[in-house]
Scaffold this motif. Structure first.
Motif, PDB file in Angstrom:
ATOM      1  N   GLU A 354       0.831  -1.201   0.000  1.00  0.00           N
ATOM      2  CA  GLU A 354       0.000   0.000   0.000  1.00  0.00           C
ATOM      3  C   GLU A 354       0.865   1.251   0.000  1.00  0.00           C
ATOM      4  O   GLU A 354       0.561   2.236  -0.682  1.00  0.00           O
ATOM      5  CB  GLU A 354      -0.927  -0.008   1.219  1.00  0.00           C
ATOM      6  CG  GLU A 354      -1.887   1.174   1.312  1.00  0.00           C
ATOM      7  CD  GLU A 354      -2.952   1.189   0.229  1.00  0.00           C
ATOM      8  OE1 GLU A 354      -3.643   2.217   0.090  1.00  0.00           O
ATOM      9  OE2 GLU A 354      -3.098   0.176  -0.483  1.00  0.00           O
ATOM     10  N   VAL A 355       1.965   1.234   0.775  1.00  0.00           N
ATOM     11  CA  VAL A 355       2.902   2.362   0.759  1.00  0.00           C
ATOM     12  C   VAL A 355       3.447   2.563  -0.648  1.00  0.00           C
ATOM     13  O   VAL A 355       3.512   3.687  -1.163  1.00  0.00           O
ATOM     14  CB  VAL A 355       4.066   2.112   1.750  1.00  0.00           C
ATOM     15  CG1 VAL A 355       5.143   3.176   1.581  1.00  0.00           C
ATOM     16  CG2 VAL A 355       3.553   2.116   3.185  1.00  0.00           C
ATOM     17  N   SER A 356       3.840   1.470  -1.294  1.00  0.00           N
ATOM     18  CA  SER A 356       4.373   1.538  -2.653  1.00  0.00           C
ATOM     19  C   SER A 356       3.350   2.105  -3.625  1.00  0.00           C
ATOM     20  O   SER A 356       3.676   2.921  -4.492  1.00  0.00           O
ATOM     21  CB  SER A 356       4.817   0.141  -3.090  1.00  0.00           C
ATOM     22  OG  SER A 356       5.258   0.154  -4.431  1.00  0.00           O
ATOM     23  N   ARG A 357       2.086   1.681  -3.452  1.00  0.00           N
ATOM     24  CA  ARG A 357       1.037   2.173  -4.355  1.00  0.00           C
ATOM     25  C   ARG A 357       0.827   3.674  -4.201  1.00  0.00           C
ATOM     26  O   ARG A 357       0.681   4.409  -5.190  1.00  0.00           O
ATOM     27  CB  ARG A 357      -0.284   1.442  -4.075  1.00  0.00           C
ATOM     28  CG  ARG A 357      -1.415   1.815  -5.036  1.00  0.00           C
ATOM     29  CD  ARG A 357      -2.749   1.329  -4.530  1.00  0.00           C
ATOM     30  NE  ARG A 357      -3.141   1.990  -3.300  1.00  0.00           N
ATOM     31  CZ  ARG A 357      -3.636   3.221  -3.245  1.00  0.00           C
ATOM     32  NH1 ARG A 357      -3.779   3.937  -4.355  1.00  0.00           N
ATOM     33  NH2 ARG A 357      -3.981   3.753  -2.093  1.00  0.00           N
ATOM     34  N   ILE A 358       0.836   4.151  -2.944  1.00  0.00           N
ATOM     35  CA  ILE A 358       0.629   5.587  -2.692  1.00  0.00           C
ATOM     36  C   ILE A 358       1.754   6.404  -3.326  1.00  0.00           C
ATOM     37  O   ILE A 358       1.512   7.424  -3.985  1.00  0.00           O
ATOM     38  CB  ILE A 358       0.542   5.843  -1.174  1.00  0.00           C
ATOM     39  CG1 ILE A 358      -0.762   5.260  -0.615  1.00  0.00           C
ATOM     40  CG2 ILE A 358       0.625   7.340  -0.878  1.00  0.00           C
ATOM     41  CD1 ILE A 358      -0.882   5.339   0.891  1.00  0.00           C
ATOM     42  N   TRP A 359       3.000   5.963  -3.141  1.00  0.00           N
ATOM     43  CA  TRP A 359       4.110   6.714  -3.727  1.00  0.00           C
ATOM     44  C   TRP A 359       4.096   6.632  -5.252  1.00  0.00           C
ATOM     45  O   TRP A 359       4.463   7.585  -5.938  1.00  0.00           O
ATOM     46  CB  TRP A 359       5.431   6.177  -3.184  1.00  0.00           C
ATOM     47  CG  TRP A 359       5.713   6.697  -1.808  1.00  0.00           C
ATOM     48  CD1 TRP A 359       5.605   6.022  -0.635  1.00  0.00           C
ATOM     49  CD2 TRP A 359       6.099   8.035  -1.468  1.00  0.00           C
ATOM     50  NE1 TRP A 359       5.896   6.837   0.430  1.00  0.00           N
ATOM     51  CE2 TRP A 359       6.217   8.085  -0.053  1.00  0.00           C
ATOM     52  CE3 TRP A 359       6.358   9.184  -2.201  1.00  0.00           C
ATOM     53  CZ2 TRP A 359       6.582   9.236   0.618  1.00  0.00           C
ATOM     54  CZ3 TRP A 359       6.727  10.341  -1.522  1.00  0.00           C
ATOM     55  CH2 TRP A 359       6.834  10.353  -0.136  1.00  0.00           C
ATOM     56  N   ARG A 360       3.652   5.506  -5.791  1.00  0.00           N
ATOM     57  CA  ARG A 360       3.550   5.368  -7.243  1.00  0.00           C
ATOM     58  C   ARG A 360       2.517   6.351  -7.801  1.00  0.00           C
ATOM     59  O   ARG A 360       2.726   6.990  -8.819  1.00  0.00           O
ATOM     60  CB  ARG A 360       3.173   3.923  -7.573  1.00  0.00           C
ATOM     61  CG  ARG A 360       3.617   3.481  -8.958  1.00  0.00           C
ATOM     62  CD  ARG A 360       3.540   1.978  -9.130  1.00  0.00           C
ATOM     63  NE  ARG A 360       2.302   1.393  -8.647  1.00  0.00           N
ATOM     64  CZ  ARG A 360       2.233   0.530  -7.650  1.00  0.00           C
ATOM     65  NH1 ARG A 360       3.335   0.146  -7.029  1.00  0.00           N
ATOM     66  NH2 ARG A 360       1.081   0.029  -7.266  1.00  0.00           N
ATOM     67  N   ASP A 361       1.373   6.462  -7.089  1.00  0.00           N
ATOM     68  CA  ASP A 361       0.320   7.387  -7.531  1.00  0.00           C
ATOM     69  C   ASP A 361       0.798   8.833  -7.459  1.00  0.00           C
ATOM     70  O   ASP A 361       0.435   9.665  -8.303  1.00  0.00           O
ATOM     71  CB  ASP A 361      -0.935   7.211  -6.667  1.00  0.00           C
ATOM     72  CG  ASP A 361      -1.618   5.872  -6.920  1.00  0.00           C
ATOM     73  OD1 ASP A 361      -1.276   5.223  -7.939  1.00  0.00           O
ATOM     74  OD2 ASP A 361      -2.470   5.479  -6.102  1.00  0.00           O
ATOM     75  N   LYS A 362       1.613   9.167  -6.427  1.00  0.00           N
ATOM     76  CA  LYS A 362       2.100  10.539  -6.289  1.00  0.00           C
ATOM     77  C   LYS A 362       3.074  10.912  -7.397  1.00  0.00           C
ATOM     78  O   LYS A 362       3.102  12.053  -7.866  1.00  0.00           O
ATOM     79  CB  LYS A 362       2.789  10.710  -4.928  1.00  0.00           C
ATOM     80  CG  LYS A 362       1.822  10.938  -3.786  1.00  0.00           C
ATOM     81  CD  LYS A 362       2.571  11.406  -2.559  1.00  0.00           C
ATOM     82  CE  LYS A 362       1.593  11.829  -1.469  1.00  0.00           C
ATOM     83  NZ  LYS A 362       2.293  12.407  -0.312  1.00  0.00           N
ATOM     84  N   SER A 363       3.870   9.935  -7.797  1.00  0.00           N
ATOM     85  CA  SER A 363       4.894  10.223  -8.803  1.00  0.00           C
ATOM     86  C   SER A 363       4.342  10.240 -10.223  1.00  0.00           C
ATOM     87  O   SER A 363       4.973  10.767 -11.132  1.00  0.00           O
ATOM     88  CB  SER A 363       6.023   9.190  -8.714  1.00  0.00           C
ATOM     89  OG  SER A 363       5.508   7.894  -8.970  1.00  0.00           O
ATOM     90  N   SER A 364       3.148   9.662 -10.407  1.00  0.00           N
ATOM     91  CA  SER A 364       2.575   9.610 -11.763  1.00  0.00           C
ATOM     92  C   SER A 364       1.801  10.881 -12.086  1.00  0.00           C
ATOM     93  O   SER A 364       1.498  11.683 -11.255  1.00  0.00           O
ATOM     94  CB  SER A 364       1.663   8.400 -11.884  1.00  0.00           C
ATOM     95  OG  SER A 364       0.594   8.474 -10.956  1.00  0.00           O
TER      96      SER A 364
END
Length: 364
Positions: A354-364
């Motif tokens: 979930e942490v990885s998904r949140i950071w992925r969404d922020k960077s996209s």
């Protein structure tokens, strides 16, 4: 000259037929809390740029809160802005609302922005506070905790007026007090036919009530392995206060007053009891109260409990909280997290995903 015609005479003992009507205007009020995480990362994102809450429904209509860290226009230099947006544009609607920052513990210590009234329409779908708060007052304030702000929207939506007939029958029917009668039956103990001893404390109850409210009690009291009616059923792995609250809910469908404050420890024990006896509504009520009370100190123990008792909604709320920006570090320092690692090690992968998904969404 004026018209001095008299009303027709009414024969003694007779009444003229009479009808009545009234105009009714209702309203619906609700609260939505919008949590803005990573405030320091948003500062400087630019005038006119915003972050938005999820869409929430009040009065059957869709709304959202938008927060502009650097202001909505160039005219509000040095201020953040906050607006209420109306998404159900098929009709005009009158609303009364306010937007205020709340402290980390959920208290509204001071009202910085008064109520606003506005008629929302397709041509005017947003309204709010251009100078919501001075940016210089945010840092170091009780509103900013772990780089997070929470904006509370208190919204009252006025429904369309309607006309309804007024019944001439004046007989007033009181609201149902069935839950009070059942509560009194439990309290008085009249007709009780089963006794429990919980850590040495006796509780008297009625088999039929327990059986119809709990499948576990039904099997225990009326199934093939039912307890002898003359014996006292012994329970040693539950606190008397929790068992008493369980009985209260079974009889009245409400929590007792000493459990309404939603303290995490009591709610965790109540959830275990509700799951053990198959009282699904109580279990979901405990899930909701625990979800509302999640914080750094309680999230790990609450997640372990949700995992053990298959509470999917509470489990998801805990994972999202732990994965939110700047939360995982403080959580990992708690004793509860050490217990979580020992009891539910596989859950950590989902938290990290979930942490990885949140950071992925922020960077996209």
């Amino acid at each position: 000259m004026g018209d001095h015609r008299e009303f027709p005479a009414v024969a003694p003992g007779h009444c003229l037929p009479k009808t009545s009507s009234m105009s009714v205007t209702d309203s619906v009020t609700a609260v939505h809390d919008f949590r803005v995480t990573g405030y320091s990362l948003l500062d400087g994102m630019g005038v006119g740029r915003f972050v938005s809450s999820s869409t929430f429904t009040v009065g059957g209509l869709d709304w959202a809160v938008r927060f502009y860290p650097d202001g909505s226009t160039a005219n509000c230099l040095g201020n953040a802005s906050a607006f209420l947006y109306y998404f159900s544009r098929e009709k005009d609607v009158r609303a009364r609302f306010t937007l205020n920052l709340i402290e980390n513990d959920g208290r509204l210590s001071q009202v910085t922005n008064s109520y606003m009234k506005h008629t929302f329409s397709p041509a005017s779908d947003n309204w709010g506070f251009i100078k919501f708060i001075e940016k210089s007052k945010i840092k170091g304030s009780p509103f900013l905790e772990n780089d997070c702000l929470t904006i509370r929207c208190l919204l009252t939506v006025t429904k369309e007026s309607r006309t309804q007939d007024v019944e001439t029958n004046s007989i007033v029917v009181p609201p149902s007090n069935l839950h009070q009668d059942f509560g009194n039956m439990l309290q008085d103990g009249e007709g009780a036919d089963v006794t429990f001893t919980v850590c040495g404390q006796l509780f008297h109850a009625h088999r039929c009530v327990l059986a119809f409210r709990s499948p576990v009690f039904r099997a225990e009291l009326f199934g093939p392995l039912r307890e002898n009616a003359t014996e006292c059923i012994k329970i040693d792995d539950m606190e008397p206060m929790i068992f008493e609250a369980l009985l209260h809910f079974i009889y009245t469908d409400t929590l007792p007053d000493n459990c309404k404050d939603g303290k995490a420890a009591a709610m965790q024990h109540m959830l275990v009891a509700a799951d053990r006896y198959g009282v699904d509504r109580l279990r979901l009520l405990c899930e909701r109260k625990l979800s509302d009370a999640i914080d750094v100190e309680t999230v790990s123990t609450t997640l372990a409990l949700a995992e053990q008792h298959h509470c999917s909604q509470l489990r998801g709320a805990c994972i999202r909280f732990m994965a939110s920006p700047d939360m995982l570090g403080p959580v990992m320092l708690t004793d509860g997290f050490k217990h979580l690692v020992a009891s539910c090690p596989l859950i950590l992968k989902e938290v990290l995903d979930e942490v990885s998904r949140i950071w992925r969404d922020k960077s996209s």
